[in-house]
Design a protein around this motif. Structure first.
Motif, PDB file in Angstrom:
ATOM      1  N   GLU A   1       0.828  -1.208   0.000  1.00 36.92           N
ATOM      2  CA  GLU A   1       0.000   0.000   0.000  1.00 36.92           C
ATOM      3  C   GLU A   1       0.862   1.258   0.000  1.00 36.92           C
ATOM      4  O   GLU A   1       0.557   2.234  -0.697  1.00 36.92           O
ATOM      5  CB  GLU A   1      -0.913   0.010   1.236  1.00 36.92           C
ATOM      6  CG  GLU A   1      -2.039  -1.014   1.177  1.00 36.92           C
ATOM      7  CD  GLU A   1      -2.826  -1.059   2.474  1.00 36.92           C
ATOM      8  OE1 GLU A   1      -3.894  -1.688   2.492  1.00 36.92           O
ATOM      9  OE2 GLU A   1      -2.365  -0.464   3.486  1.00 36.92           O
ATOM     10  N   LEU A   2       1.959   1.238   0.762  1.00 39.61           N
ATOM     11  CA  LEU A   2       2.853   2.398   0.817  1.00 39.61           C
ATOM     12  C   LEU A   2       3.494   2.642  -0.535  1.00 39.61           C
ATOM     13  O   LEU A   2       3.535   3.789  -1.029  1.00 39.61           O
ATOM     14  CB  LEU A   2       3.923   2.185   1.884  1.00 39.61           C
ATOM     15  CG  LEU A   2       4.968   3.287   2.008  1.00 39.61           C
ATOM     16  CD1 LEU A   2       4.333   4.617   2.374  1.00 39.61           C
ATOM     17  CD2 LEU A   2       6.044   2.905   3.026  1.00 39.61           C
ATOM     18  N   THR A   3       3.995   1.596  -1.154  1.00 37.77           N
ATOM     19  CA  THR A   3       4.642   1.724  -2.459  1.00 37.77           C
ATOM     20  C   THR A   3       3.678   2.277  -3.501  1.00 37.77           C
ATOM     21  O   THR A   3       4.013   3.186  -4.265  1.00 37.77           O
ATOM     22  CB  THR A   3       5.185   0.355  -2.913  1.00 37.77           C
ATOM     23  OG1 THR A   3       6.131  -0.123  -1.958  1.00 37.77           O
ATOM     24  CG2 THR A   3       5.854   0.468  -4.276  1.00 37.77           C
ATOM     25  N   SER A   4       2.465   1.758  -3.505  1.00 40.04           N
ATOM     26  CA  SER A   4       1.464   2.208  -4.465  1.00 40.04           C
ATOM     27  C   SER A   4       1.090   3.671  -4.236  1.00 40.04           C
ATOM     28  O   SER A   4       0.973   4.459  -5.195  1.00 40.04           O
ATOM     29  CB  SER A   4       0.223   1.322  -4.356  1.00 40.04           C
ATOM     30  OG  SER A   4      -0.806   1.782  -5.207  1.00 40.04           O
ATOM     31  N   ALA A   5       0.920   4.045  -2.968  1.00 39.56           N
ATOM     32  CA  ALA A   5       0.526   5.422  -2.672  1.00 39.56           C
ATOM     33  C   ALA A   5       1.620   6.416  -3.053  1.00 39.56           C
ATOM     34  O   ALA A   5       1.342   7.497  -3.593  1.00 39.56           O
ATOM     35  CB  ALA A   5       0.190   5.549  -1.189  1.00 39.56           C
ATOM     36  N   LEU A   6       2.872   6.065  -2.792  1.00 41.09           N
ATOM     37  CA  LEU A   6       3.983   6.961  -3.140  1.00 41.09           C
ATOM     38  C   LEU A   6       4.140   7.082  -4.649  1.00 41.09           C
ATOM     39  O   LEU A   6       4.381   8.183  -5.168  1.00 41.09           O
ATOM     40  CB  LEU A   6       5.279   6.453  -2.508  1.00 41.09           C
ATOM     41  CG  LEU A   6       5.360   6.544  -0.983  1.00 41.09           C
ATOM     42  CD1 LEU A   6       6.637   5.881  -0.478  1.00 41.09           C
ATOM     43  CD2 LEU A   6       5.299   7.988  -0.521  1.00 41.09           C
ATOM     44  N   ASP A   7       4.018   5.960  -5.353  1.00 43.26           N
ATOM     45  CA  ASP A   7       4.060   6.022  -6.818  1.00 43.26           C
ATOM     46  C   ASP A   7       2.954   6.926  -7.350  1.00 43.26           C
ATOM     47  O   ASP A   7       3.159   7.719  -8.280  1.00 43.26           O
ATOM     48  CB  ASP A   7       3.906   4.609  -7.410  1.00 43.26           C
ATOM     49  CG  ASP A   7       5.174   3.782  -7.323  1.00 43.26           C
ATOM     50  OD1 ASP A   7       6.272   4.384  -7.277  1.00 43.26           O
ATOM     51  OD2 ASP A   7       5.075   2.540  -7.292  1.00 43.26           O
ATOM     52  N   GLY A   8       1.781   6.808  -6.742  1.00 43.84           N
ATOM     53  CA  GLY A   8       0.665   7.637  -7.175  1.00 43.84           C
ATOM     54  C   GLY A   8       0.920   9.115  -6.947  1.00 43.84           C
ATOM     55  O   GLY A   8       0.548   9.948  -7.781  1.00 43.84           O
ATOM     56  N   TRP A   9       1.567   9.469  -5.821  1.00 45.58           N
ATOM     57  CA  TRP A   9       1.857  10.888  -5.555  1.00 45.58           C
ATOM     58  C   TRP A   9       2.927  11.425  -6.505  1.00 45.58           C
ATOM     59  O   TRP A   9       2.822  12.550  -6.996  1.00 45.58           O
ATOM     60  CB  TRP A   9       2.316  11.069  -4.103  1.00 45.58           C
ATOM     61  CG  TRP A   9       2.564  12.514  -3.765  1.00 45.58           C
ATOM     62  CD1 TRP A   9       1.622  13.453  -3.463  1.00 45.58           C
ATOM     63  CD2 TRP A   9       3.826  13.180  -3.717  1.00 45.58           C
ATOM     64  NE1 TRP A   9       2.217  14.669  -3.227  1.00 45.58           N
ATOM     65  CE2 TRP A   9       3.580  14.532  -3.381  1.00 45.58           C
ATOM     66  CE3 TRP A   9       5.141  12.775  -3.933  1.00 45.58           C
ATOM     67  CZ2 TRP A   9       4.602  15.476  -3.241  1.00 45.58           C
ATOM     68  CZ3 TRP A   9       6.167  13.709  -3.790  1.00 45.58           C
ATOM     69  CH2 TRP A   9       5.889  15.038  -3.453  1.00 45.58           C
ATOM     70  N   VAL A  10       3.931  10.612  -6.789  1.00 46.77           N
ATOM     71  CA  VAL A  10       4.988  11.046  -7.708  1.00 46.77           C
ATOM     72  C   VAL A  10       4.403  11.332  -9.091  1.00 46.77           C
ATOM     73  O   VAL A  10       4.798  12.302  -9.756  1.00 46.77           O
ATOM     74  CB  VAL A  10       6.101   9.972  -7.789  1.00 46.77           C
ATOM     75  CG1 VAL A  10       7.069  10.292  -8.932  1.00 46.77           C
ATOM     76  CG2 VAL A  10       6.858   9.890  -6.467  1.00 46.77           C
ATOM     77  N   ASN A  11       3.466  10.526  -9.512  1.00 48.94           N
ATOM     78  CA  ASN A  11       2.865  10.690 -10.835  1.00 48.94           C
ATOM     79  C   ASN A  11       1.753  11.736 -10.864  1.00 48.94           C
ATOM     80  O   ASN A  11       1.382  12.220 -11.941  1.00 48.94           O
ATOM     81  CB  ASN A  11       2.313   9.347 -11.327  1.00 48.94           C
ATOM     82  CG  ASN A  11       3.415   8.342 -11.598  1.00 48.94           C
ATOM     83  OD1 ASN A  11       4.467   8.697 -12.106  1.00 48.94           O
ATOM     84  ND2 ASN A  11       3.183   7.083 -11.235  1.00 48.94           N
TER      85      ASN A  11
END
Length: 536
Positions: free
Chosen positions: A505-515
């Motif tokens: 969940e953390l990895t997905s959320a951070l990727d989403g914020w970067v994009n």
């Protein structure tokens, strides 16, 4: 003829000030309007201490003094945290508040305090403006914040005086003090380095990180001499963290007691801008300590015997040219030190039912967030692990409170950075205790339309304080917090919030914020038991 308020605003504009953070009061509305006429944005913050912390962070990042503004009485009192932080963390800051109407101050005590006396001990200067030579006084204050050792200057203006015309009188020009002759100290430092077999360098804040010559000189000296070195959290990016001679981050960093053991074994410790305000260790009191700094780091009874003060790049260039020794530290010794730090701060599990290991959260943040991210880190156990894990090659992109080591600094700091450069990624890391102290500033985030990322380490405790309680065989008392749904709290302020319980969940959320950068609060469940390598 300019009014006093217009004069202050004009001088701030001339110094490059773009924002003034604060809380208004009836006594400062003329000054707020004067700022607007100079195209300086008054940024309303939820609390005066947040305004001071935001301004100080911006001052640290840009080199232009940050500015905060409040009314008198309670508004001025709330500046104490920000001024104390700027004073001990060496941030250039101009703090302005109103004070009691000069015509009635002798007999009217409602909201009346001797503010200038109150703030004199935690500022470089505390100045009561009186409507005479205001322009020069403000110019002098701005210059003073930028002189080493950098720090805050506090100005007060009577509530009845802002709209009065500025008055000028002849000024006496004080003779500048001659620079201290550090030639003898520098010669002794050079001699000691050349006879040392196991020297170590520690790089700190008593130098100018905004000066490209300083950055180049520090990096050149360390590369040319091969002396092993550590940085402090306040100087991340000033040195090369990929060098085989880099030991790690030291002072308020996880596992730094391993680095401290090596420093204790060194036969010569060179402070390159090292300022003891950042440490609780005491090796700088030993006879084998020498230092170069932009200003004296003496304090109280501490008087370093061999400290060369002045032009740090010139002094380092001279030491480099005169260095003809070779460090006897073996590659294996340095490798072993780094490996020991890593082993000490690595827990047995990556996650548990209680949450993710804090080091794993820190590592994922460094892996996913862009290299040019500006990061603000609050005080707590997470501060120590982030200091060791987060490495960067750009100075003045990592911000924390180390001299004062105050909680609640990261949220206002991130707001200031995100406002100053809306295109650059800005992230904030805090514990749930520190985040709670400044959660009202999410309204500021939403109102300004900025897009910082807030990562909250949620362990429902002031877990750093559990360490000294355990050391003294005391029960855990006064440190545990009730559960809070921080994602829903954020949404109540109009900011997106997510609760994170797994690595995926953390990895997905951070990727989403970067994009898709937008204001976002990630409440990350961490297991307090999986902090490792921290001391108090």
């Amino acid at each position: 003829m300019k009014t006093i308020a217009e004069t202050i605003a004009h001088e701030l504009k001339a110094a490059g000030v773009q924002y003034v953070f604060g809380q208004p009061g009836g006594e400062v509305v003329e000054l707020i309007e004067a700022l607007a006429q100079e195209d300086i944005e008054f940024v309303l913050m939820g609390l005066e201490s947040a305004a001071a912390l935001a301004a100080a962070t911006l001052g640290q990042a840009t080199g232009v003094p940050g500015v905060c503004l409040t009314t008198l009485g309670p508004g001025a009192c709330n500046l104490a945290l920000g001024l104390g932080d700027a004073f001990l963390d060496r941030h250039p800051l101009i703090a302005i508040s109103a004070r009691t109407n000069s015509a009635i101050a002798d007999w009217y005590n409602h909201q009346h305090l001797d503010l200038n006396a109150m703030y004199a001990p935690i500022t470089k200067a505390s100045i009561a403006l009186d409507g005479v030579n205001t322009a020069q006084k403000v110019r002098d204050a701005i210059a003073l914040t930028q002189e080493h050792t950098r720090g805050p200057v506090y100005l007060t203006l009577p509530g009845n005086m802002a709209s009065d015309p500025e008055q000028e009188t002849a000024l006496q020009v004080e003779a500048k003090k001659a620079p201290l002759n550090s030639a003898a100290a520098l010669a002794e430092i050079s001699r000691r380095l050349n006879v040392a077999q196991t020297p170590i360098a520690v790089v700190g804040i008593a130098l100018d990180q905004h000066d490209p010559k300083t950055v180049a000189a520090v990096q050149s000296f360390l590369a040319a001499t091969g002396i092993p070195y550590a940085d402090t959290p306040k100087t991340k990016g000033l040195v090369d963290p990929t060098s085989p001679n880099f030991l790690g981050t030291y002072l308020s960093a996880s596992g730094d007691r391993v680095i401290n053991s090596l420093i204790e074994d060194a036969d010569c410790v060179l402070g390159i801008g090292y300022d003891p305000v950042e440490t609780t260790y005491q090796w700088h009191l030993k006879e084998n300590y020498v230092g170069v700094a932009a200003a004296s780091t003496a304090y109280g009874t501490y008087q370093p015997e061999f400290e060369a003060i002045g032009d740090v790049p010139a002094m380092l260039n001279q030491l480099e040219a005169q260095y003809d020794a070779e460090s006897q530290w073996s590659t294996a010794q340095l490798d072993t030190t780094r490996e020991a730090v890593e082993a000490l701060i690595t827990p047995p599990l990556e996650s548990s039912k209680a949450g993710i290991a804090p080091i794993v959260v820190s590592q994922i943040l460094r892996t996913i967030l862009p290299e040019n991210t500006q990061l603000c880190v609050d005080t707590g156990q997470h501060k120590m692990i982030m200091a060791q894990v987060w490495q960067t090659s750009e100075p003045l992109t990592y911000f924390n409170s180390n001299g004062l080591s105050s909680m609640s600094t990261a949220v206002p700091g991130a707001i200031a950075l995100a406002l100053h450069d809306r295109d650059r990624p800005v992230a904030c890391v805090s514990g749930d205790g520190g985040f709670a102290m400044m959660v009202q500033e999410l309204e500021t985030v939403q109102r300004l339309g900025i897009a910082p990322l807030f990562v909250v380490f949620v362990d429902q405790a002031l877990s750093l304080i559990r360490i000294p309680q355990q050391m003294r065989n005391l029960p855990s008392r006064g440190i545990d917090l009730s559960p809070v749904d921080w994602a829903t709290v954020a949404q109540g302020f109009g900011v997106e919030g997510q609760t994170i319980t797994t690595i995926e969940e953390l990895t997905s959320a951070l990727d989403g914020w970067v994009n898709n950068k937008r204001a976002l609060v990630l409440a990350v469940k961490v297991d307090e038991a999986l902090y490792a390598g921290n001391t108090y």
